[in-house]
Design an enzyme around this catalytic site. Structure first.
Site, mmCIF file in Angstrom:
data_model
loop_
_atom_site.group_PDB
_atom_site.id
_atom_site.type_symbol
_atom_site.label_atom_id
_atom_site.label_comp_id
_atom_site.label_asym_id
_atom_site.label_seq_id
_atom_site.Cartn_x
_atom_site.Cartn_y
_atom_site.Cartn_z
ATOM 1 N N LEU A 93 0.831 -1.428 0.018
ATOM 2 C CA LEU A 93 -0.011 -0.038 0.204
ATOM 3 C C LEU A 93 0.849 1.235 -0.028
ATOM 4 O O LEU A 93 0.487 2.239 -0.291
ATOM 5 C CB LEU A 93 -0.794 0.067 1.039
ATOM 6 C CG LEU A 93 -2.039 -1.077 1.243
ATOM 7 C CD1 LEU A 93 -2.556 -1.000 2.596
ATOM 8 C CD2 LEU A 93 -2.969 -0.918 0.009
ATOM 9 N N HIS A 138 8.678 -3.833 7.161
ATOM 10 C CA HIS A 138 8.498 -2.591 7.314
ATOM 11 C C HIS A 138 8.747 -2.049 8.685
ATOM 12 O O HIS A 138 9.167 -0.890 8.694
ATOM 13 C CB HIS A 138 6.818 -2.360 7.190
ATOM 14 C CG HIS A 138 6.319 -2.285 5.864
ATOM 15 N ND1 HIS A 138 6.664 -1.200 5.170
ATOM 16 C CD2 HIS A 138 5.385 -2.958 4.960
ATOM 17 C CE1 HIS A 138 5.892 -1.392 3.797
ATOM 18 N NE2 HIS A 138 5.312 -2.525 4.245
HETATM 19 NI NI NI Z 1 3.811 -2.946 2.637
#
Ligand code: NI
Length: 165
Positions: A93, A138
Site C-alpha cells: 500500500l 516494514h
Molecule cells: Ni507493505
C-alpha cells in the site's frame, strides 16, 4: 474509528526502525482498530504502524490470510525461524500500483504478543508467511522493492516517478 493516511514511498517514516511496544495502552488499541479499518478499505492484506506514520512495532494482517479467519493484531513480532524459498508476486500500500516477484522464505515461525499481552507463536506457509516477512520488514525500515535486483530497482524508479507525477 478513523481512517488513517497511508504514507507512500519515499516518505522517510517508512525507513525508520520502529520501536518496541512496552505497554498496550488505549492509544495502541485505537491505533490497531484504525489500522484494520484503513487496511480493509484500501484492500490491503497487511499493514505496519510505520505505514500510517507511527514507528512502533505493531502490525495487522487481514482475516483471509489467517486459518481461523480472524484478523491478526500483533505487537513486537519477530521471525524466529525461516525455511526454504519461494518466489511470489508482491505489492504494498505504500508503493502503490507496483507489483513484482520477490524471493521469500516459504515457511516462517513467528513469535509476537497479542493485545492481551499473551505470547503468540505462529508456524505458517503461503500467503501468511509472505505477509509476515513483508510487514516485519516494514518495522525494520525495509520495503519490498529493496529486495529487487539493481536492474529491476532502476526500472521501478523510472516507472514509479511517472506514476507519482
Ligand atoms: Ni507493505
Amino acid at each position: 474509528m478513523a481512517l488513517l493516511t497511508i504514507r507512500t514511498y519515499p516518505d522517510p517514516v517508512l525507513r525508520e526502525i520502529a520501536s518496541p511496544v512496552r505497554h498496550i495502552t488505549e492509544k495502541i488499541h485505537t491505533l490497531s482498530s484504525d489500522m484494520l479499518e484503513t487496511m480493509k478499505l484500501s484492500n490491503g492484506a497487511g499493514l505496519a504502524a510505520n505505514q500510517v506514520g507511527v514507528p512502533i512495532r505493531l502490525i495487522v494482517i487481514d482475516a483471509h490470510l489467517n486459518q481461523d479467519n480472524r484478523p491478526l493484531i500483533l505487537i513486537n513480532p519477530e521471525i524466529i525461524e525461516m525455511e526454504s524459498e519461494i518466489i511470489a508476486e508482491e505489492g504494498c500500500l505504500s508503493v502503490p500500483h507496483y507489483y513484482e516477484f520477490i524471493k521469500r522464505a516459504k515457511r516462517v515461525f513467528v513469535r509476537a504478543m497479542d493485545m492481551d499481552q499473551k505470547t503468540v507463536e505462529i508456524n505458517c506457509e503461503g500467503l501468511l508467511a509472505k505477509a509476515f516477512q513483508h510487514e516485519i520488514d516494514h518495522l525494520n525500515g525495509i520495503l519490498f522493492i529493496d529486495h529487487l535486483s539493481p536492474v529491476k530497482k532502476g526500472i521501478f524508479k523510472k516507472q514509479y516517478n511517472k506514476i507519482k507525477k
